[in-house]
Design a protein around this motif. Structure first.
Motif, short mmCIF file in Angstrom:
data_model
loop_
_atom_site.label_atom_id
_atom_site.label_comp_id
_atom_site.label_asym_id
_atom_site.label_seq_id
_atom_site.Cartn_x
_atom_site.Cartn_y
_atom_site.Cartn_z
N SER A 145 24.34 -34.77 -14.95
CA SER A 145 23.45 -35.74 -14.29
C SER A 145 22.05 -35.18 -14.13
CB SER A 145 23.99 -36.07 -12.90
OG SER A 145 24.64 -37.29 -12.93
N GLY A 146 21.06 -36.03 -14.46
CA GLY A 146 19.67 -35.61 -14.32
C GLY A 146 19.08 -35.04 -15.60
N ARG A 147 19.92 -34.55 -16.51
CA ARG A 147 19.43 -33.99 -17.79
C ARG A 147 19.23 -35.11 -18.80
NH1 ARG A 147 18.17 -29.77 -19.97
NH2 ARG A 147 19.88 -29.47 -21.42
N PRO A 148 18.45 -34.84 -19.88
CA PRO A 148 18.33 -35.86 -20.92
C PRO A 148 19.70 -36.24 -21.48
CG PRO A 148 16.73 -34.10 -21.26
CD PRO A 148 17.65 -33.63 -20.18
N SER A 149 19.89 -37.51 -21.81
CA SER A 149 21.18 -37.96 -22.35
C SER A 149 21.43 -37.31 -23.71
CB SER A 149 21.17 -39.48 -22.50
OG SER A 149 21.15 -40.09 -21.24
N PRO A 150 22.72 -37.12 -24.07
CA PRO A 150 23.07 -36.41 -25.30
C PRO A 150 23.09 -37.33 -26.51
CG PRO A 150 25.04 -36.87 -24.03
CD PRO A 150 23.90 -37.48 -23.27
N THR A 151 22.47 -36.93 -27.58
CA THR A 151 22.50 -37.73 -28.81
C THR A 151 23.22 -37.01 -29.95
OG1 THR A 151 20.29 -36.93 -29.33
CG2 THR A 151 20.42 -39.05 -28.21
N THR A 152 23.76 -35.82 -29.66
CA THR A 152 24.62 -35.13 -30.63
C THR A 152 25.81 -34.52 -29.88
OG1 THR A 152 23.60 -32.94 -30.40
CG2 THR A 152 22.61 -34.42 -32.03
N ALA A 153 26.87 -34.18 -30.63
CA ALA A 153 28.04 -33.52 -30.03
C ALA A 153 27.63 -32.17 -29.45
CB ALA A 153 29.14 -33.36 -31.07
N ALA A 154 26.67 -31.50 -30.08
CA ALA A 154 26.22 -30.20 -29.58
C ALA A 154 25.58 -30.34 -28.19
CB ALA A 154 25.23 -29.57 -30.56
N HIS A 155 24.84 -31.42 -27.96
CA HIS A 155 24.27 -31.64 -26.62
C HIS A 155 25.39 -31.78 -25.58
CE1 HIS A 155 20.53 -33.81 -28.55
NE2 HIS A 155 20.48 -32.49 -28.71
N VAL A 156 26.46 -32.50 -25.96
CA VAL A 156 27.57 -32.69 -25.01
C VAL A 156 28.23 -31.35 -24.71
CG1 VAL A 156 29.72 -33.91 -24.52
CG2 VAL A 156 27.99 -35.00 -25.96
N MET A 157 28.47 -30.55 -25.77
CA MET A 157 29.09 -29.23 -25.58
C MET A 157 28.19 -28.37 -24.68
SD MET A 157 32.05 -29.10 -27.00
CE MET A 157 32.62 -27.45 -27.41
N HIS A 158 26.90 -28.43 -24.90
CA HIS A 158 25.96 -27.63 -24.11
C HIS A 158 26.11 -27.94 -22.61
CE1 HIS A 158 22.12 -26.72 -22.12
NE2 HIS A 158 22.04 -25.71 -22.98
N ASP A 159 26.23 -29.23 -22.28
CA ASP A 159 26.27 -29.62 -20.86
C ASP A 159 27.68 -29.53 -20.27
OD1 ASP A 159 23.58 -30.24 -21.17
OD2 ASP A 159 23.74 -32.25 -20.28
N LEU A 160 28.72 -29.86 -21.06
CA LEU A 160 30.03 -30.12 -20.43
C LEU A 160 31.18 -29.25 -20.94
CD1 LEU A 160 29.85 -34.05 -20.23
CD2 LEU A 160 29.31 -32.39 -18.44
N ALA A 161 30.92 -28.31 -21.86
CA ALA A 161 32.01 -27.44 -22.35
C ALA A 161 32.66 -26.75 -21.16
CB ALA A 161 31.47 -26.42 -23.35
N GLY A 162 33.99 -26.72 -21.15
CA GLY A 162 34.73 -26.10 -20.05
C GLY A 162 35.06 -27.08 -18.93
N LYS A 163 34.45 -28.27 -18.97
CA LYS A 163 34.68 -29.25 -17.89
C LYS A 163 35.44 -30.48 -18.35
CE LYS A 163 30.48 -27.91 -15.49
NZ LYS A 163 29.12 -28.29 -15.09
N ILE A 164 35.57 -30.67 -19.68
CA ILE A 164 36.24 -31.86 -20.21
C ILE A 164 37.21 -31.43 -21.32
CG2 ILE A 164 34.25 -33.30 -19.65
CD1 ILE A 164 33.44 -33.35 -22.56
N GLU A 165 38.17 -32.29 -21.65
CA GLU A 165 39.22 -31.91 -22.60
C GLU A 165 38.69 -31.80 -24.03
OE1 GLU A 165 39.80 -33.72 -19.99
OE2 GLU A 165 41.63 -32.93 -19.09
#
Ligand code: AMP
Ligand code: MG
Length: 340
Positions: A145-165
Motif C-alpha cells: 500500500s502506498g507504493r506505485p502499482s505493479p505492472t510486471t511480475a517482478a514488481h509484485v515479487m519485489h513488494d510481496l515475496a514471502g507474504k503470498i503463495e
C-alpha cells in the motif's frame, strides 16, 4: 512463506494458481491494467489476508473480478440498464462499476460499504484464472500500500515475496494504470477514479457523468471519501515529486537552474538530452496511453536511482491522460508549480 513464481505459459500454472485461490490463498495475477492480488471474493477470511499482505487500510474496498457477464447477478442487488449498456460497450476491459452489493459479498471485500465494485478484465490469463477457480476473485493492485502499482511480475515479487503463495507471470500489463471506477449508485453516475476507459467514452454511452472532486483535488478535511482509496497517499516513490506545469522551454529552464545532487527529471521521451540532470522518461508528449503504460515503472525507477527531488512534466488531463494526471498528482502530494 516461499512465494512460487509461476509462468503463465506453463500448461499447469493457471490450475496451480486456481487451487491456491480455492484453498483461501493469495496469488499475484496479471490483468490488462496492473497486477492484482487475487483471493476468493466469497471468502471473508481469504480477502482479509489481502489487507495484511499489502498493509492496506481495512476501510479501502476491493474490486471483484468476473470472467463471464452472468456472474454479476449473484454479486449485486440491482442491475440498472446503464450497467448493461456499459458492459456491452466496455467489458471485458478496464472499467469497474460500483453497484449495490448482494449478501454474498463479505464485509471484508466491500470494507463495510453497501456497494461493491465489479470488473470483467480482458486479460486472457486473468480470465482463465477466474474461470479455473470457479469463483469471483477479489483483487486490489498487488503492491505494498502506498507504493506505485505493479505492472510486471517482478514488481509484485519485489513488494510481496514471502507474504503470498504465488505470482502468475503473464508479462507486462498493457494499460499500465488501474481501472476506471464509476459509481452507478448515484444519479447521475459519478467517475471516482479515471483509467483506461475515459470520461469522454463513458459520456458517449451514458450522457451525463459527473467527476468526483477527489479525481483532481485533495480530499478536504472532514469530507467522507466516495472512493476510500482516493484519500490515501498513493503511488509514491520515496523522492519528493513536484509537477512543473508549463511549456517544455519553461520546464527546461527551471530544471537546469535547480540541479542539486539527487535531482531527477521525470520527462517525456526525447527531452533528456536538453536537461542537465539524470532523467527518467514516461512516454511521448501528447500520448496519454503510452504515458499510462510507462508511469508506474518510471516511478519505481526513481527509487532505484535514489532520487531525492523529482521534477515531473505535467500530463494533459484529457482522455487516458486524466488517469495519468490523477496518479501523478498523488505521487506529488498535489504539489504543482505553475511556470510562466
Ligand atoms: P485497487 O484495487 O488498488 O485498484 O483499489 C480499488 C479502488 O476502487 C479504490 O480506490 C477503492 O476505493 C475503489 N472502490 C472499490 N470498491 C468501491 C466501492 N464499493 N465504492 C467506491 N469505491 C470503491
Ligand atoms: Mg491500489
Amino acid at each position: 512463506m516461499q512465494t512460487q513464481l509461476l509462468n503463465a505459459n506453463d500448461p499447469h500454472a493457471v490450475e496451480t494458481a486456481a487451487q491456491i485461490i480455492r484453498d483461501g490463498g493469495l496469488v499475484g495475477m496479471p490483468t490488462e491494467t496492473v497486477y492484482g492480488l487475487a483471493a476468493n471474493a466469497l471468502d471473508g477470511k481469504a480477502a482479509a489476508r489481502i489487507f495484511v499482505a499489502k498493509g492496506r487500510p481495512m476501510d479501502n474496498p476491493l474490486i471483484v473480478h468476473i470472467s463471464e457477464f452472468d456472474q454479476i447477478h449473484q454479486l449485486v442487488r440491482e442491475l440498472p440498464d446503464s450497467a448493461v449498456q456499459l458492459a456491452e460497450e466496455f467489458w471485458p476491459g478496464p472499467l469497474t462499476m460500483v453497484l449495490p452489493k448482494s449478501a454474498r459479498i463479505p464485509d471484508e471485500v466491500s470494507a463495510g460499504l453497501d456497494t461493491v465494485g465489479i470488473r470483467f478484465p480482458s486479460h486472457p490469463v486473468a480470465r482463465a484464472l477466474i474461470t479455473a477457480a470457479g469463483l469471483p476473485i477479489a483483487a486490489p493492485s498487488a503492491n505494498t500500500s502506498g507504493r506505485p502499482s505493479p505492472t510486471t511480475a517482478a514488481h509484485v515479487m519485489h513488494d510481496l515475496a514471502g507474504k503470498i503463495e504465488a505470482v502468475l507471470d503473464g508479462g507486462p500489463c498493457g494499460v499500465g494504470v488501474e481501472s476506471t471506477v464509476l459509481t452507478l449508485a448515484t444519479n447521475p453516475p459519478r467517475l471516482l477514479r479515471p483509467g483506461g476507459v475515459t470520461l469522454e467514452q463513458l459520456r458517449s454511452v451514458l450522457g451525463k457523468v459527473d467527476m468526483d472532486s477527489a479525481v483532481l483535488n485533495p480530499l478536504k478535511e472532514g469530507v467522507k471519501a466516495a472512493s476510500p482509496g482516493m484519500k490515501y497517499k498513493h503511488y509514491s516513490p520515496k523522492a519528493n515529486v513536484i509537477i512543473l506545469e508549463g511549456s517544455f522551454e519553461a520546464y527546461r529552464n527551471y530544471v537546469n537552474t535547480h540541479c542539486e545532487e539527487g535531482t531527477v527529471a521525470l520527462c517525456y521521451n526525447g527531452e533528456g538530452k536538453e536537461l542537465k540532470v539524470p532523467c527518467v522518461c514516461y512516454g511521448g508528449e501528447q500520448n496519454g496511453s503510452q504515458q499510462a503504460h510507462e508511469l508506474f515503472e518510471a516511478l519505481r525507477r526513481l527509487d532505484e536511482m535514489n532520487a531525492k527531488t523529482v521534477y515531473a512534466r505535467c500530463p494533459e488531463p484529457t482522455g487516458v491522460g486524466l488517469a495519468v494526471y490523477n496518479r501523478l498528482i498523488r505521487a506529488a502530494g498535489f504539489e504543482v508549480l505553475h511556470l510562466e
